[in-house]
Scaffold this motif. Structure first.
Motif, PDB file in Angstrom:
ATOM      1  N   MET A  36       0.846  -1.192   0.000  1.00  0.00           N
ATOM      2  CA  MET A  36       0.000   0.000   0.000  1.00  0.00           C
ATOM      3  C   MET A  36       0.881   1.241   0.000  1.00  0.00           C
ATOM      4  SD  MET A  36      -3.001   1.037   2.686  1.00  0.00           S
ATOM      5  CE  MET A  36      -1.875   1.624   3.936  1.00  0.00           C
ATOM      6  N   LYS A  37       0.493   2.236  -0.738  1.00  0.00           N
ATOM      7  CA  LYS A  37       1.275   3.462  -0.792  1.00  0.00           C
ATOM      8  C   LYS A  37       1.344   4.090   0.596  1.00  0.00           C
ATOM      9  CE  LYS A  37      -0.056   4.510  -5.548  1.00  0.00           C
ATOM     10  NZ  LYS A  37      -0.763   5.442  -6.427  1.00  0.00           N
ATOM     11  N   THR A  38       2.471   4.700   0.881  1.00  0.00           N
ATOM     12  CA  THR A  38       2.630   5.360   2.168  1.00  0.00           C
ATOM     13  C   THR A  38       1.650   6.521   2.293  1.00  0.00           C
ATOM     14  OG1 THR A  38       4.976   4.834   2.101  1.00  0.00           O
ATOM     15  CG2 THR A  38       4.269   6.527   3.666  1.00  0.00           C
ATOM     16  N   LEU A  39       1.020   6.607   3.464  1.00  0.00           N
ATOM     17  CA  LEU A  39       0.084   7.699   3.678  1.00  0.00           C
ATOM     18  C   LEU A  39       0.839   9.019   3.728  1.00  0.00           C
ATOM     19  CD1 LEU A  39      -2.215   6.152   6.432  1.00  0.00           C
ATOM     20  CD2 LEU A  39      -2.281   5.881   3.964  1.00  0.00           C
ATOM     21  N   LEU A  40       0.162  10.105   3.388  1.00  0.00           N
ATOM     22  CA  LEU A  40       0.810  11.411   3.415  1.00  0.00           C
ATOM     23  C   LEU A  40       1.314  11.719   4.812  1.00  0.00           C
ATOM     24  CD1 LEU A  40      -1.537  13.750   1.346  1.00  0.00           C
ATOM     25  CD2 LEU A  40       0.661  12.828   0.682  1.00  0.00           C
ATOM     26  N   SER A  41       2.503  12.226   4.903  1.00  0.00           N
ATOM     27  CA  SER A  41       3.037  12.643   6.194  1.00  0.00           C
ATOM     28  C   SER A  41       2.352  13.914   6.635  1.00  0.00           C
ATOM     29  CB  SER A  41       4.545  12.903   6.068  1.00  0.00           C
ATOM     30  OG  SER A  41       4.750  14.022   5.220  1.00  0.00           O
ATOM     31  N   ALA A  42       2.491  14.214   7.927  1.00  0.00           N
ATOM     32  CA  ALA A  42       1.888  15.442   8.441  1.00  0.00           C
ATOM     33  C   ALA A  42       2.438  16.655   7.704  1.00  0.00           C
ATOM     34  CB  ALA A  42       2.150  15.567   9.942  1.00  0.00           C
TER      35      ALA A  42
ATOM     36  N   ALA B  37      -4.303  -9.762   0.966  1.00  0.00           N
ATOM     37  CA  ALA B  37      -4.692 -10.151  -0.393  1.00  0.00           C
ATOM     38  C   ALA B  37      -3.574  -9.879  -1.394  1.00  0.00           C
ATOM     39  CB  ALA B  37      -5.963  -9.404  -0.799  1.00  0.00           C
ATOM     40  N   LYS B  38      -2.679  -8.955  -1.039  1.00  0.00           N
ATOM     41  CA  LYS B  38      -1.548  -8.655  -1.914  1.00  0.00           C
ATOM     42  C   LYS B  38      -0.334  -9.523  -1.608  1.00  0.00           C
ATOM     43  CE  LYS B  38      -2.870  -3.756  -2.326  1.00  0.00           C
ATOM     44  NZ  LYS B  38      -2.448  -2.357  -2.036  1.00  0.00           N
ATOM     45  N   GLY B  39      -0.480 -10.409  -0.602  1.00  0.00           N
ATOM     46  CA  GLY B  39       0.603 -11.330  -0.287  1.00  0.00           C
ATOM     47  C   GLY B  39       1.375 -11.045   0.979  1.00  0.00           C
ATOM     48  N   ALA B  40       0.977 -10.029   1.752  1.00  0.00           N
ATOM     49  CA  ALA B  40       1.687  -9.714   2.989  1.00  0.00           C
ATOM     50  C   ALA B  40       1.507 -10.854   3.992  1.00  0.00           C
ATOM     51  CB  ALA B  40       1.171  -8.406   3.583  1.00  0.00           C
ATOM     52  N   PRO B  41       2.537 -11.156   4.809  1.00  0.00           N
ATOM     53  CA  PRO B  41       2.478 -12.278   5.761  1.00  0.00           C
ATOM     54  C   PRO B  41       1.729 -11.908   7.034  1.00  0.00           C
ATOM     55  CG  PRO B  41       4.599 -11.202   5.946  1.00  0.00           C
ATOM     56  CD  PRO B  41       3.859 -10.481   4.831  1.00  0.00           C
ATOM     57  N   ILE B  42       0.454 -11.583   6.907  1.00  0.00           N
ATOM     58  CA  ILE B  42      -0.326 -11.121   8.050  1.00  0.00           C
ATOM     59  C   ILE B  42      -1.718 -11.738   8.031  1.00  0.00           C
ATOM     60  CG2 ILE B  42       0.877  -8.926   8.439  1.00  0.00           C
ATOM     61  CD1 ILE B  42      -1.112  -7.560   6.614  1.00  0.00           C
TER      62      ILE B  42
END
Length: 327
Positions: A1-7, A225-230
């Motif tokens: 997932m794209k990094t969320l915008l920083s403050a 769903a994207k394959g992350a080990p969680i």
């Protein structure tokens, strides 16, 4: 997932919007993740050709701090809010800062999901549960599992100082007899960390830095769903929920466009857009995303919005006294 915008980025974007808002047909302030906010705006613009939309996002506490500063200065820029929780919009309703609008799309929502006077409407159901890294030795099923020795020093969670959903979550669990604030004290004693927002929790657990995280549902389900080990679980005691309501500012300069936005996010097309992003839609006539149990299998713990509103400052202090104020 794209990094969320920083403050920092959000502040820069916010400054740009203040300067360009006069050219827009609608200005949206939102706490949605960046990519989701863009998808929501794109869907609205596709349904309403010719309307130009400016938007800015940040965590609910920060976006509200910006908005309140604007209101105090007599220059609120936003036309519409789409943020984490109804408690915040209830506060604004009581302060006369929202405009009532009876959306015809409300007929498709359960009455508990919107304000009877038309000041705000829930757009989705976002629950908070437990995610864990698949390499973790313990597979939690209960909130209490995070107190166990197997989880010592391996739990991370968002801070209510940063995340509106985290505040609602803390207030909800604090109201459960078997948990309460003593549960949070036990977590802190077990080395749990509370800081930042949900995005940081996701990254920490997915990378294996921490084994367990308290987080909103769609993030780990989407990344798995994207394959992350969680994995993500709905604890047996139940889950807290925010409903990401939408409301129109009483000071809006673009009332017609704002009403169209409310109608769009509540419409079947708008709700199916949220479904594609991995959220539980507010409308009962739209299915749930892949990876979620059936609606009747998700136990949502109750929270009294007026009481939560009244106790917010006290509860923030209680949480800060336990975990510190660096969230």
């Amino acid at each position: 997932m794209k990094t969320l915008l920083s403050a920092f980025t959000a502040l820069v974007s916010f400054g740009m919007i203040v300067g360009s808002a006069n050219a827009a047909d609608l200005v949206l302030y939102t706490s949605q993740p960046n990519e989701d906010a863009q998808a929501t705006v794109d869907g609205f613009k596709a349904a309403n050709p010719g309307l130009d939309v400016e938007w800015v996002r940040d965590g609910t506490p920060k976006i509200m701090a910006k908005l309140m500063a604007e209101i105090e200065a007599g220059n609120p820029v936003a036309d519409v809010l789409l943020i984490a929780d109804t408690v915040t919009l209830e506060r604004m309703k009581q302060a006369g800062q929202l405009m009532a609008y009876k959306s015809p799309e409300a007929a498709n929502l359960d009455g508990s999901l919107y304000d009877a006077d038309g000041y705000y409407y829930s757009t989705k159901l976002i629950t908070t549960g437990i995610m864990y890294n698949t390499a973790a030795a313990m597979k939690p099923t209960s909130w209490k599992d995070l107190e166990k020795p197997e989880a010592k020093g391996m739990v991370t969670m968002p801070s209510p100082l940063t995340s509106g959903a985290a505040l609602i979550h803390a207030q909800t669990l604090a109201g459960v007899d078997s948990l309460g604030w003593d549960y949070y004290k036990a977590l802190e004693e077990n080395g749990a960390v509370a800081a930042g927002g949900n995005g940081g929790v996701l990254k920490s657990v997915a990378s294996g830095e921490k084994a367990y995280g308290v987080v909103v549902d769609y993030m780990p389900i989407r990344e798995k769903a994207k394959g992350a080990p969680i994995e993500f679980i709905f604890p047996e005691e139940g889950v807290s929920a925010v409903t990401e309501p939408v409301g129109i500012l009483s000071t809006t300069k673009h009332a017609d466009a704002a009403k169209k936005f409310v109608d769009y996010v509540l419409s079947k097309d708008g709700q199916e857009g949220f479904l594609k992003l991995g959220y539980i839609p507010a409308r009962n006539d739209v299915t749930l995303p892949e990876g979620f149990p059936a609606r009747d299998k998700i136990k949502v713990l109750p929270i009294n919005a007026p009481e939560a509103l009244k106790n917010s400052e006290r509860d923030l202090k209680t949480f800060s006294d336990i975990f510190g104020s660096n969230g």
